[in-house]
Motif scaffolding. Structure first.
Motif, PDB file in Angstrom:
ATOM      1  N   ARG A 143       0.846  -1.209   0.000  1.00 51.61           N
ATOM      2  CA  ARG A 143       0.000   0.000   0.000  1.00 51.61           C
ATOM      3  C   ARG A 143       0.876   1.253   0.000  1.00 51.61           C
ATOM      4  O   ARG A 143       0.561   2.234  -0.671  1.00 51.61           O
ATOM      5  CB  ARG A 143      -0.941   0.016   1.207  1.00 51.61           C
ATOM      6  CG  ARG A 143      -2.244  -0.729   0.991  1.00 51.61           C
ATOM      7  CD  ARG A 143      -3.269  -0.441   2.072  1.00 51.61           C
ATOM      8  NE  ARG A 143      -2.793  -0.695   3.431  1.00 51.61           N
ATOM      9  CZ  ARG A 143      -2.796  -1.885   4.033  1.00 51.61           C
ATOM     10  NH1 ARG A 143      -3.243  -2.952   3.391  1.00 51.61           N
ATOM     11  NH2 ARG A 143      -2.351  -2.010   5.263  1.00 51.61           N
ATOM     12  N   LYS A 144       1.975   1.218   0.738  1.00 52.13           N
ATOM     13  CA  LYS A 144       2.896   2.367   0.777  1.00 52.13           C
ATOM     14  C   LYS A 144       3.500   2.627  -0.605  1.00 52.13           C
ATOM     15  O   LYS A 144       3.802   3.765  -0.942  1.00 52.13           O
ATOM     16  CB  LYS A 144       4.023   2.134   1.784  1.00 52.13           C
ATOM     17  CG  LYS A 144       3.567   2.004   3.196  1.00 52.13           C
ATOM     18  CD  LYS A 144       3.397   3.351   3.824  1.00 52.13           C
ATOM     19  CE  LYS A 144       3.111   3.188   5.312  1.00 52.13           C
ATOM     20  NZ  LYS A 144       2.857   4.456   5.946  1.00 52.13           N
ATOM     21  N   LEU A 145       3.676   1.582  -1.392  1.00 52.63           N
ATOM     22  CA  LEU A 145       4.282   1.727  -2.713  1.00 52.63           C
ATOM     23  C   LEU A 145       3.321   2.286  -3.752  1.00 52.63           C
ATOM     24  O   LEU A 145       3.734   2.627  -4.858  1.00 52.63           O
ATOM     25  CB  LEU A 145       4.828   0.384  -3.208  1.00 52.63           C
ATOM     26  CG  LEU A 145       5.956  -0.239  -2.403  1.00 52.63           C
ATOM     27  CD1 LEU A 145       6.384  -1.561  -3.026  1.00 52.63           C
ATOM     28  CD2 LEU A 145       7.136   0.710  -2.290  1.00 52.63           C
ATOM     29  N   GLU A 146       2.052   2.394  -3.399  1.00 57.37           N
ATOM     30  CA  GLU A 146       1.072   2.930  -4.337  1.00 57.37           C
ATOM     31  C   GLU A 146       1.261   4.426  -4.559  1.00 57.37           C
ATOM     32  O   GLU A 146       0.832   4.967  -5.563  1.00 57.37           O
ATOM     33  CB  GLU A 146      -0.354   2.634  -3.846  1.00 57.37           C
ATOM     34  CG  GLU A 146      -0.689   1.156  -3.900  1.00 57.37           C
ATOM     35  CD  GLU A 146      -2.023   0.823  -3.259  1.00 57.37           C
ATOM     36  OE1 GLU A 146      -2.706   1.733  -2.730  1.00 57.37           O
ATOM     37  OE2 GLU A 146      -2.378  -0.372  -3.266  1.00 57.37           O
ATOM     38  N   LYS A 147       1.903   5.101  -3.599  1.00 59.55           N
ATOM     39  CA  LYS A 147       2.192   6.536  -3.709  1.00 59.55           C
ATOM     40  C   LYS A 147       3.679   6.699  -3.999  1.00 59.55           C
ATOM     41  O   LYS A 147       4.477   5.824  -3.669  1.00 59.55           O
ATOM     42  CB  LYS A 147       1.857   7.246  -2.396  1.00 59.55           C
ATOM     43  CG  LYS A 147       0.422   7.152  -1.993  1.00 59.55           C
ATOM     44  CD  LYS A 147       0.215   7.887  -0.683  1.00 59.55           C
ATOM     45  CE  LYS A 147      -0.681   7.043   0.208  1.00 59.55           C
ATOM     46  NZ  LYS A 147      -0.687   7.459   1.575  1.00 59.55           N
TER      47      LYS A 147
END
Length: 173
Positions: free
Chosen positions: A160-164
């Motif tokens: 999820r952190k890598l989505e931004k």
């Protein structure tokens, strides 16, 4: 520019389990790199060296350069490592500069580390406790996780952190 998920924590903290789960859940491929892979494949055995302590610096220098080489070639990576030797962090900061790196610290209670170490049976007893005593000292992470939590939940949180877009990693500070 490669994406590098750098998993750092004491031996038996859950780095390999988390790395495997990250690869399973990710929509894009990650190359998983760890010295355990060299050992488990038979490509490397420190016992084969008559003086492993003197050979160790060259081995890890090569490992660090290999990680950088794969990243420089455009491969997204999951790196499992223990920064247990002075100078390694600084060397890797230079080698991995210019890549999107996400620095993840894994913790686990000492009793869990000791239990996992016995079950694994592939390390000297006490190495996890020795690592746990200092391995996180002076480091700041982009994300810190409990290695006793579900690998599926932890992997989902990382992805999820890598989505931004990633900010400059704490690894480089």
């Amino acid at each position: 520019m490669a994406v590098i998920l750098f998993l750092h924590g004491p031996s038996s903290s859950g780095k390999s389990t988390l790395a495997s789960e990250l690869r399973r859940q990710s929509r894009s491929p990650f190359l998983q790199m760890s010295i355990d892979h060299f050992r488990d494949s038979g490509a490397w055995n420190p016992a084969d060296y008559p003086n492993w302590p003197s050979a160790r610096p060259a081995f890890f220098n090569g490992f660090h350069r290999a990680v950088a080489g794969f990243a420089d070639a455009g491969n997204d990576l999951i790196v499992e490592h223990i920064l247990d030797t002075p100078g390694w962090h600084q060397d890797l900061q230079i080698l991995l500069a210019g890549h999107d790196l996400f620095f993840i610290g894994l913790d686990a209670p000492l009793v869990t580390l000791n239990q996992r170490e016995v079950i694994r049976g592939d390390r000297p007893l006490g190495s996890a406790a020795a690592d746990a005593a200092y391995v996180h000292d002076g480091l700041t992470y982009d994300l810190r996780l409990d290695g006793t939590y579900s690998a599926a939940t932890s992997a989902a949180a990382i992805l999820r952190k890598l989505e931004k877009p990633l900010a400059l990693s704490q690894f480089f500070t």
